[in-house]
Design a protein around this motif. Structure first.
Motif, PDB file in Angstrom:
ATOM      1  N   GLY A   1     -86.685  14.733 -79.908  1.00 17.50           N
ATOM      2  CA  GLY A   1     -87.849  15.083 -79.237  1.00 17.50           C
ATOM      3  C   GLY A   1     -87.975  14.638 -77.587  1.00 17.50           C
ATOM      4  O   GLY A   1     -88.899  14.291 -77.191  1.00 17.50           O
ATOM      5  N   GLY A   2     -86.557  14.502 -77.132  1.00 16.31           N
ATOM      6  CA  GLY A   2     -86.471  14.032 -75.792  1.00 16.31           C
ATOM      7  C   GLY A   2     -86.823  15.007 -74.660  1.00 16.31           C
ATOM      8  O   GLY A   2     -86.809  16.410 -75.294  1.00 16.31           O
ATOM      9  N   LYS A   3     -86.614  14.886 -73.531  1.00 21.33           N
ATOM     10  CA  LYS A   3     -86.681  16.279 -72.551  1.00 21.33           C
ATOM     11  C   LYS A   3     -85.439  15.662 -71.516  1.00 21.33           C
ATOM     12  O   LYS A   3     -85.199  14.501 -71.345  1.00 21.33           O
ATOM     13  N   VAL A   4     -84.842  16.706 -70.909  1.00 22.01           N
ATOM     14  CA  VAL A   4     -83.609  16.460 -70.203  1.00 22.01           C
ATOM     15  C   VAL A   4     -83.553  17.295 -68.970  1.00 22.01           C
ATOM     16  O   VAL A   4     -84.238  18.370 -68.916  1.00 22.01           O
ATOM     17  N   LEU A   5     -83.240  16.569 -67.865  1.00 23.53           N
ATOM     18  CA  LEU A   5     -83.035  17.167 -66.220  1.00 23.53           C
ATOM     19  C   LEU A   5     -81.629  17.580 -66.309  1.00 23.53           C
ATOM     20  O   LEU A   5     -80.869  16.484 -66.401  1.00 23.53           O
ATOM     21  N   VAL A   6     -81.318  18.501 -65.794  1.00 25.76           N
ATOM     22  CA  VAL A   6     -79.891  18.875 -65.378  1.00 25.76           C
ATOM     23  C   VAL A   6     -79.965  19.130 -63.647  1.00 25.76           C
ATOM     24  O   VAL A   6     -80.667  19.918 -63.435  1.00 25.76           O
ATOM     25  N   HIS A   7     -79.482  18.250 -63.190  1.00 26.80           N
ATOM     26  CA  HIS A   7     -79.054  18.412 -61.835  1.00 26.80           C
ATOM     27  C   HIS A   7     -77.857  18.274 -60.944  1.00 26.80           C
ATOM     28  O   HIS A   7     -76.893  17.260 -61.744  1.00 26.80           O
ATOM     29  N   GLY A   8     -77.713  18.991 -59.820  1.00 25.05           N
ATOM     30  CA  GLY A   8     -76.523  18.520 -59.243  1.00 25.05           C
ATOM     31  C   GLY A   8     -76.968  17.892 -57.607  1.00 25.05           C
ATOM     32  O   GLY A   8     -77.889  17.248 -57.618  1.00 25.05           O
ATOM     33  N   ASN A   9     -76.634  18.576 -56.629  1.00 22.66           N
ATOM     34  CA  ASN A   9     -77.206  18.322 -55.243  1.00 22.66           C
ATOM     35  C   ASN A   9     -78.347  19.287 -54.833  1.00 22.66           C
ATOM     36  O   ASN A   9     -79.457  18.680 -54.795  1.00 22.66           O
ATOM     37  N   ALA A  10     -78.175  20.555 -54.999  1.00 24.87           N
ATOM     38  CA  ALA A  10     -79.070  21.403 -54.643  1.00 24.87           C
ATOM     39  C   ALA A  10     -79.972  21.950 -56.050  1.00 24.87           C
ATOM     40  O   ALA A  10     -80.932  22.762 -55.826  1.00 24.87           O
ATOM     41  N   GLY A  11     -79.068  21.816 -57.219  1.00 22.80           N
ATOM     42  CA  GLY A  11     -79.791  22.652 -58.207  1.00 22.80           C
ATOM     43  C   GLY A  11     -79.507  24.327 -58.300  1.00 22.80           C
ATOM     44  O   GLY A  11     -80.300  25.052 -58.807  1.00 22.80           O
ATOM     45  N   ILE A  12     -78.439  24.404 -57.634  1.00 18.77           N
ATOM     46  CA  ILE A  12     -78.344  26.130 -57.361  1.00 18.77           C
ATOM     47  C   ILE A  12     -76.910  26.505 -58.030  1.00 18.77           C
ATOM     48  O   ILE A  12     -77.175  27.725 -58.551  1.00 18.77           O
ATOM     49  N   SER A  13     -75.912  25.925 -58.074  1.00 20.07           N
ATOM     50  CA  SER A  13     -74.535  26.462 -58.427  1.00 20.07           C
ATOM     51  C   SER A  13     -74.050  25.677 -59.793  1.00 20.07           C
ATOM     52  O   SER A  13     -73.976  26.418 -60.890  1.00 20.07           O
ATOM     53  N   ARG A  14     -73.511  24.416 -59.600  1.00 21.08           N
ATOM     54  CA  ARG A  14     -73.148  23.826 -60.640  1.00 21.08           C
ATOM     55  C   ARG A  14     -74.075  23.601 -61.739  1.00 21.08           C
ATOM     56  O   ARG A  14     -73.668  23.791 -63.128  1.00 21.08           O
ATOM     57  N   SER A  15     -75.071  22.916 -61.351  1.00 22.57           N
ATOM     58  CA  SER A  15     -76.073  22.586 -62.639  1.00 22.57           C
ATOM     59  C   SER A  15     -76.793  23.923 -63.195  1.00 22.57           C
ATOM     60  O   SER A  15     -76.937  23.856 -64.494  1.00 22.57           O
ATOM     61  N   ALA A  16     -76.863  24.971 -62.366  1.00 20.09           N
ATOM     62  CA  ALA A  16     -77.332  26.170 -62.891  1.00 20.09           C
ATOM     63  C   ALA A  16     -76.244  26.755 -63.874  1.00 20.09           C
ATOM     64  O   ALA A  16     -76.835  27.487 -64.785  1.00 20.09           O
ATOM     65  N   ALA A  17     -75.068  26.562 -63.221  1.00 19.49           N
ATOM     66  CA  ALA A  17     -73.967  27.412 -64.310  1.00 19.49           C
ATOM     67  C   ALA A  17     -73.897  26.456 -65.637  1.00 19.49           C
ATOM     68  O   ALA A  17     -73.866  27.140 -66.698  1.00 19.49           O
ATOM     69  N   LEU A  18     -74.213  25.457 -65.811  1.00 15.76           N
ATOM     70  CA  LEU A  18     -74.152  24.478 -67.039  1.00 15.76           C
ATOM     71  C   LEU A  18     -75.392  24.821 -67.917  1.00 15.76           C
ATOM     72  O   LEU A  18     -75.264  24.872 -68.988  1.00 15.76           O
TER      73      LEU A  18
END
Length: 239
Positions: A114-131
């Motif tokens: 029941g949790g919520k998760v944020l995936v972030h890198g530096n800009a949230g454009i390449s690495r975190s988006a790929a994940l």
């Protein structure tokens, strides 16, 4: 594969928030990609953003950085949120596939409780988006991108794709070319992994017998692919 063992995936849920017209300042904010799964930049997880994170109900954070970024991209609330810290460089030669299983397990465990998760890198454009794209692909059986046909003609069964779903909610995503190639490769890897999980011992025996009859070079190629898809990653988890 027998019809009874056909892979089945859950339907893609719709996030509660309506899609908004994209504006440039939204790059600095996080967006909900799926119910409970957010993607954004580090600026959405800075110390000043604690009230925003708590208001959104965030309980888990995937923090993507490489060593040289550790001084300014860091877990700011280790006593408030559960973290998964991944050391990934935004470099086309970086092997990001090896981080997909760890990230999926972390997100699945979060959402299951029941949790919520944020995936972030530096800009949230390449690495975190790929994940996040890889998570959608494996969880919902999606392709990275549709084939080149016109979806309006209904000649292609792949009417949804993971990249478009994420980009509709965070328009600025742009995985580097190396990550794109690995996401395209990952479809075959996760489908093979899930297929093996579903196969009975008898089916597995037949499969191994066929593999034993392959030429040495073909067998080595398959073994290398399996090793590549099964690589383990060491990631720091803080509670």
């Amino acid at each position: 594969m027998d019809e009874g063992n056909k892979l089945q995936f859950p339907s893609l849920p719709v996030s509660k928030e309506d899609l908004l017209d994209w504006a440039y300042p939204m790059r600095r904010e996080m967006q909900e990609i799926l119910p409970g799964l957010f993607l954004g930049p580090y600026s959405a997880a800075m110390k000043s953003k604690l009230p925003d994170l708590e208001r959104q109900g965030i309980t888990h954070i995937v923090c993507v950085r490489q060593n040289i970024e550790a001084n300014f991209i860091k877990p700011n609330f280790p006593h408030t949120f559960r973290y998964l810290v991944l050391d990934i460089a935004d470099n086309p030669v970086e092997n990001i596939i090896r981080y997909f299983p760890t990230t999926k397990e972390f997100i699945d465990n979060c959402l299951a409780t029941g949790g919520k998760v944020l995936v972030h890198g530096n800009a949230g454009i390449s690495r975190s988006a790929a994940l996040v794209i890889a998570y959608l692909m494996e969880t919902f059986g999606m392709k990275y991108r549709r084939c080149g046909c016109n979806p309006l003609t209904l000649c292609c069964v792949h009417t949804r794709d993971a990249f478009s779903h994420v980009q509709e909610r965070r328009f600025c995503i742009n995985p580097n070319v190396g990550f794109v190639h690995q996401l395209q490769e990952y479809e075959a890897i996760y489908l093979a992994k899930l297929t093996i999980k579903m196969m009975s011992p008898m089916q597995l025996g037949r499969s191994f017998s066929l593999q034993a009859g392959m030429t040495g070079s073909r067998k080595r190629s398959l073994e290398e692919d399996e090793d590549f898809g099964a690589m383990q990653v060491t990631a720091a988890q803080m509670s």
